[in-house]
Write a protein that holds these residues in place. Structure first.
Motif, PDB file in Angstrom:
ATOM      1  N   CYS A   1      34.553 -54.557  42.190  1.00 25.05           N
ATOM      2  CA  CYS A   1      34.416 -54.239  43.608  1.00 25.05           C
ATOM      3  C   CYS A   1      35.693 -54.721  44.287  1.00 25.05           C
ATOM      4  CB  CYS A   1      33.189 -54.931  44.194  1.00 25.05           C
ATOM      5  SG  CYS A   1      32.954 -54.643  45.953  1.00 25.05           S
ATOM      6  N   PHE A   2      36.361 -53.826  44.989  1.00 30.90           N
ATOM      7  CA  PHE A   2      37.696 -54.130  45.467  1.00 30.90           C
ATOM      8  C   PHE A   2      37.946 -53.391  46.783  1.00 30.90           C
ATOM      9  CE2 PHE A   2      42.448 -53.238  44.490  1.00 30.90           C
ATOM     10  CZ  PHE A   2      42.836 -54.234  45.364  1.00 30.90           C
ATOM     11  N   ALA A   3      38.279 -54.138  47.822  1.00 30.25           N
ATOM     12  CA  ALA A   3      38.609 -53.547  49.121  1.00 30.25           C
ATOM     13  C   ALA A   3      40.122 -53.477  49.267  1.00 30.25           C
ATOM     14  CB  ALA A   3      38.011 -54.383  50.253  1.00 30.25           C
ATOM     15  N   LYS A   4      40.604 -52.318  49.691  1.00 27.64           N
ATOM     16  CA  LYS A   4      42.048 -52.148  49.919  1.00 27.64           C
ATOM     17  C   LYS A   4      42.243 -51.360  51.207  1.00 27.64           C
ATOM     18  CE  LYS A   4      41.545 -49.432  45.734  1.00 27.64           C
ATOM     19  NZ  LYS A   4      42.119 -48.887  44.525  1.00 27.64           N
ATOM     20  N   GLY A   5      42.726 -52.049  52.213  1.00 28.90           N
ATOM     21  CA  GLY A   5      42.843 -51.411  53.505  1.00 28.90           C
ATOM     22  C   GLY A   5      41.464 -51.007  54.017  1.00 28.90           C
ATOM     23  N   GLU A   6      41.330 -49.759  54.406  1.00 32.83           N
ATOM     24  CA  GLU A   6      40.057 -49.253  54.915  1.00 32.83           C
ATOM     25  C   GLU A   6      39.163 -48.728  53.789  1.00 32.83           C
ATOM     26  OE1 GLU A   6      41.253 -46.207  57.590  1.00 32.83           O
ATOM     27  OE2 GLU A   6      41.796 -47.584  59.202  1.00 32.83           O
ATOM     28  N   TYR A   7      39.609 -48.867  52.555  1.00 32.21           N
ATOM     29  CA  TYR A   7      38.898 -48.268  51.434  1.00 32.21           C
ATOM     30  C   TYR A   7      38.195 -49.316  50.582  1.00 32.21           C
ATOM     31  CZ  TYR A   7      41.560 -44.096  52.615  1.00 32.21           C
ATOM     32  OH  TYR A   7      42.086 -43.029  53.267  1.00 32.21           O
ATOM     33  N   LEU A   8      37.107 -48.902  49.984  1.00 34.68           N
ATOM     34  CA  LEU A   8      36.369 -49.741  49.048  1.00 34.68           C
ATOM     35  C   LEU A   8      36.257 -48.991  47.726  1.00 34.68           C
ATOM     36  CD1 LEU A   8      34.636 -52.382  48.729  1.00 34.68           C
ATOM     37  CD2 LEU A   8      32.641 -50.919  49.132  1.00 34.68           C
ATOM     38  N   ASN A   9      36.516 -49.709  46.634  1.00 35.45           N
ATOM     39  CA  ASN A   9      36.427 -49.124  45.303  1.00 35.45           C
ATOM     40  C   ASN A   9      35.387 -49.910  44.507  1.00 35.45           C
ATOM     41  OD1 ASN A   9      37.111 -48.778  42.357  1.00 35.45           O
ATOM     42  ND2 ASN A   9      38.655 -47.410  43.218  1.00 35.45           N
ATOM     43  N   VAL A  10      34.388 -49.209  43.990  1.00 36.88           N
ATOM     44  CA  VAL A  10      33.318 -49.822  43.197  1.00 36.88           C
ATOM     45  C   VAL A  10      33.161 -49.014  41.911  1.00 36.88           C
ATOM     46  CG1 VAL A  10      30.859 -50.392  43.068  1.00 36.88           C
ATOM     47  CG2 VAL A  10      32.094 -50.677  45.223  1.00 36.88           C
ATOM     48  N   GLY A  11      33.034 -49.714  40.786  1.00 36.81           N
ATOM     49  CA  GLY A  11      32.847 -48.990  39.534  1.00 36.81           C
ATOM     50  C   GLY A  11      32.401 -49.908  38.419  1.00 36.81           C
ATOM     51  N   LEU A  12      32.113 -49.296  37.267  1.00 31.24           N
ATOM     52  CA  LEU A  12      31.709 -50.051  36.089  1.00 31.24           C
ATOM     53  C   LEU A  12      32.055 -49.250  34.850  1.00 31.24           C
ATOM     54  CD1 LEU A  12      28.630 -52.253  35.557  1.00 31.24           C
ATOM     55  CD2 LEU A  12      29.049 -50.454  33.874  1.00 31.24           C
ATOM     56  N   GLY A  13      32.553 -49.933  33.825  1.00 25.31           N
ATOM     57  CA  GLY A  13      32.877 -49.296  32.555  1.00 25.31           C
ATOM     58  C   GLY A  13      32.244 -50.034  31.402  1.00 25.31           C
ATOM     59  N   ARG A  14      31.802 -49.263  30.364  1.00 25.05           N
ATOM     60  CA  ARG A  14      31.142 -49.855  29.203  1.00 25.05           C
ATOM     61  C   ARG A  14      31.518 -49.104  27.932  1.00 25.05           C
ATOM     62  NH1 ARG A  14      27.090 -53.334  29.040  1.00 25.05           N
ATOM     63  NH2 ARG A  14      26.210 -52.342  27.197  1.00 25.05           N
ATOM     64  N   GLU A  15      31.373 -49.829  26.812  1.00 22.28           N
ATOM     65  CA  GLU A  15      31.629 -49.216  25.515  1.00 22.28           C
ATOM     66  C   GLU A  15      30.505 -48.289  25.077  1.00 22.28           C
ATOM     67  OE1 GLU A  15      32.722 -51.975  22.474  1.00 22.28           O
ATOM     68  OE2 GLU A  15      33.973 -53.160  23.823  1.00 22.28           O
ATOM     69  N   ASP A  16      29.284 -48.530  25.528  1.00 24.83           N
ATOM     70  CA  ASP A  16      28.164 -47.663  25.156  1.00 24.83           C
ATOM     71  C   ASP A  16      27.784 -46.798  26.354  1.00 24.83           C
ATOM     72  OD1 ASP A  16      27.324 -49.885  26.542  1.00 24.83           O
ATOM     73  OD2 ASP A  16      25.346 -49.949  25.605  1.00 24.83           O
ATOM     74  N   SER A  17      28.225 -45.546  26.345  1.00 22.03           N
ATOM     75  CA  SER A  17      28.081 -44.683  27.512  1.00 22.03           C
ATOM     76  C   SER A  17      26.624 -44.373  27.842  1.00 22.03           C
ATOM     77  CB  SER A  17      28.845 -43.383  27.290  1.00 22.03           C
ATOM     78  OG  SER A  17      28.367 -42.711  26.134  1.00 22.03           O
ATOM     79  N   HIS A  18      25.727 -44.399  26.843  1.00 24.93           N
ATOM     80  CA  HIS A  18      24.330 -44.062  27.115  1.00 24.93           C
ATOM     81  C   HIS A  18      23.629 -45.112  27.972  1.00 24.93           C
ATOM     82  CE1 HIS A  18      24.126 -46.688  23.596  1.00 24.93           C
ATOM     83  NE2 HIS A  18      22.875 -46.930  23.897  1.00 24.93           N
ATOM     84  N   GLU A  19      24.216 -46.303  28.082  1.00 28.39           N
ATOM     85  CA  GLU A  19      23.649 -47.356  28.926  1.00 28.39           C
ATOM     86  C   GLU A  19      24.380 -47.480  30.258  1.00 28.39           C
ATOM     87  OE1 GLU A  19      21.133 -49.444  28.573  1.00 28.39           O
ATOM     88  OE2 GLU A  19      20.462 -48.785  26.602  1.00 28.39           O
ATOM     89  N   LEU A  20      25.369 -46.626  30.478  1.00 31.45           N
ATOM     90  CA  LEU A  20      26.223 -46.788  31.653  1.00 31.45           C
ATOM     91  C   LEU A  20      25.451 -46.629  32.959  1.00 31.45           C
ATOM     92  CD1 LEU A  20      29.046 -47.151  32.876  1.00 31.45           C
ATOM     93  CD2 LEU A  20      29.391 -44.684  32.600  1.00 31.45           C
ATOM     94  N   THR A  21      24.621 -45.608  33.057  1.00 34.87           N
ATOM     95  CA  THR A  21      23.904 -45.337  34.304  1.00 34.87           C
ATOM     96  C   THR A  21      23.018 -46.512  34.708  1.00 34.87           C
ATOM     97  OG1 THR A  21      23.928 -42.961  33.851  1.00 34.87           O
ATOM     98  CG2 THR A  21      22.332 -43.767  35.472  1.00 34.87           C
ATOM     99  N   ARG A  22      22.299 -47.064  33.745  1.00 32.99           N
ATOM    100  CA  ARG A  22      21.413 -48.194  34.048  1.00 32.99           C
ATOM    101  C   ARG A  22      22.212 -49.411  34.497  1.00 32.99           C
ATOM    102  NH1 ARG A  22      19.626 -52.638  31.290  1.00 32.99           N
ATOM    103  NH2 ARG A  22      20.515 -51.965  29.289  1.00 32.99           N
ATOM    104  N   HIS A  23      23.265 -49.729  33.772  1.00 33.14           N
ATOM    105  CA  HIS A  23      24.061 -50.907  34.124  1.00 33.14           C
ATOM    106  C   HIS A  23      24.733 -50.734  35.493  1.00 33.14           C
ATOM    107  CE1 HIS A  23      23.900 -53.536  30.561  1.00 33.14           C
ATOM    108  NE2 HIS A  23      23.707 -52.420  29.886  1.00 33.14           N
ATOM    109  N   LEU A  24      25.176 -49.526  35.796  1.00 39.10           N
ATOM    110  CA  LEU A  24      25.795 -49.289  37.096  1.00 39.10           C
ATOM    111  C   LEU A  24      24.774 -49.464  38.218  1.00 39.10           C
ATOM    112  CD1 LEU A  24      28.189 -48.427  38.845  1.00 39.10           C
ATOM    113  CD2 LEU A  24      27.556 -46.044  38.414  1.00 39.10           C
ATOM    114  N   ALA A  25      23.556 -48.966  38.017  1.00 33.09           N
ATOM    115  CA  ALA A  25      22.512 -49.119  39.037  1.00 33.09           C
ATOM    116  C   ALA A  25      22.193 -50.589  39.272  1.00 33.09           C
ATOM    117  CB  ALA A  25      21.258 -48.357  38.609  1.00 33.09           C
ATOM    118  N   GLU A  26      22.109 -51.364  38.191  1.00 31.79           N
ATOM    119  CA  GLU A  26      21.829 -52.792  38.325  1.00 31.79           C
ATOM    120  C   GLU A  26      22.986 -53.511  39.020  1.00 31.79           C
ATOM    121  OE1 GLU A  26      21.098 -54.042  34.353  1.00 31.79           O
ATOM    122  OE2 GLU A  26      19.082 -53.166  34.247  1.00 31.79           O
TER     123      GLU A  26
END
Length: 376
Positions: free
Chosen positions: A205-230
């Motif tokens: 989670c990173f704020a830069k100027g007026e912008y906010l950037n949020v993300g998540l990356g994982r080695e197992d893509s099938h679990e990505l959606t759940r981990h991002l929601a959490e």
């Protein structure tokens, strides 16, 4: 029918492609960059770069700041998602926040190469010692810089490519309404990143100027959606970032070095950046390896002096190994530990100020131990 020709055709206009193009164009080569997207374009990325990258790019800070975001970073907040977090502050700027839509466009426009943007590579065919792309562009040298799904990389794909471990990420970057931004407890000069409990990825989670950037990356893509929601749920409770952000999360995939099995060299072909699978294994950062591989590739090309046989381009492999280490199977340093032990170990280590600063941030994310790669 061949309608265009060049000394070097670079597929992909990101930092790897534009860096390589600039070096070759400065040396007098006719360089053509083709990219399926128009620029400026969005790119899934947290968007922070170290001073070493700017130094390698010989980037003029005053010029870049004209109408572009350049957020100075002086600290990091780290921890495990759902657990306690600690802050590491520096007395100086140790990194910069950029927007990839601005950064990539700036580098590409200043490269001095000819551009064919918004054009998809549909066919690649050998023609004697050279190449014909899309049935009408002829070049003796083809440089793949089109990311994980680069068509040049696909044409060189080896038998082990299907079993590669792919890191998948989802990210959003948006301008927050003033009221929403005021409610967020996210400091602009602090990058926040938090590891997943199993250590197979991290969110940021990173704020830069007026912008906010949020993300998540994982080695197992099938679990990505759940981990991002959490992660998004935890961010709302921890620092006031609303779960329902106005916009769409976009996806991205890449390979980690040194586990990538892609061969970045063949006769008349080089792969650079994410096309070669060069992202750092601990942080997943791809910008610095992209820039440095572009510089190394350009140097090898110029030394080859028009003879692009595989043997003449092979020194590129040696340069990659010298800079990033030998290629081979990547190992999860904690993979042999039971899941519960890994989670406990991660939480305790990241709560240790010395480990967070000198190992996680300085070594894994900033690569402070490695000086910038400089060229003439």
């Amino acid at each position: 029918m061949v309608g265009d020709s060049c000394d070097a055709l670079i597929v992909g206009g990101g930092p790897a492609g534009s860096t390589c193009a600039r070096q070759l164009a400065k040396a007098g080569l006719d360089v053509l960059v083709i990219d399926k997207q128009g620029f400026p374009r969005d790119k899934v990325c947290a968007g922070w770069v170290t001073p070493a990258v700017f130094e390698s790019l010989q980037l003029d800070f005053a010029d870049y700041r004209q109408g572009r975001v350049l957020q100075e970073i002086r600290g990091f907040r780290t921890g495990v998602i759902g657990g306690a977090a600690g802050e590491t502050r520096y007395g100086e700027t140790v990194s910069f926040g950029i927007r990839r839509c601005e950064f990539d466009d700036y580098l590409l426009r200043r490269s001095g190469a000819r551009l064919r943007l918004g054009e998809t590579v549909k066919s690649i065919a050998r023609d004697g010692a050279g190449w014909i792309v899309n049935g009408e562009i002829r070049a003796p040298l083809l440089i793949g810089a089109g990311g994980h799904f680069c068509p040049v990389a696909r044409s060189l794909r080896g038998p082990g490519a299907k079993s590669e471990t792919v890191v998948a990420a989802q990210e959003i970057e948006l301008r927050l309404p003033a009221a929403t931004r005021a409610a967020c407890r996210v400091e602009q000069d602090i990058v926040q990143f938090y590891f997943c409990p199993d250590l197979k990825g991290y969110g940021w989670c990173f704020a830069k100027g007026e912008y906010l950037n949020v993300g998540l990356g994982r080695e197992d893509s099938h679990e990505l959606t759940r981990h991002l929601a959490e992660f998004r749920q935890w961010l709302e409770a921890d620092c006031g970032v609303p779960q329902e952000l106005p916009g769409k999360f976009n996806g991205h995939a890449y390979l980690l070095y040194p586990a990538s099995r892609r061969s970045p060299v063949d006769g008349g072909v080089l792969l650079i950046g994410d096309a070669a699978g060069l992202a750092y294994p601990r942080s997943g950062e791809g910008i610095r390896p992209a820039v440095e591989s572009g510089l190394m590739a350009a140097e090898v090309v110029l030394q080859a002096a028009g003879d692009y046989r595989a043997s003449r381009l092979a020194p590129y492999l040696d340069r990659l190994a010298a800079r990033f280490g030998p290629r081979g199977e990547g190992k999860d340093a904690a993979g042999w530990l039971p899941a519960g032990v890994r989670q406990s170990l991660a939480a305790r280590l990241l709560a240790t100020g010395w480990f967070a600063r000198h190992v996680v941030i300085d070594r894994w994310f900033l690569h402070a131990q490695q000086p910038a790669m400089l060229t003439a």
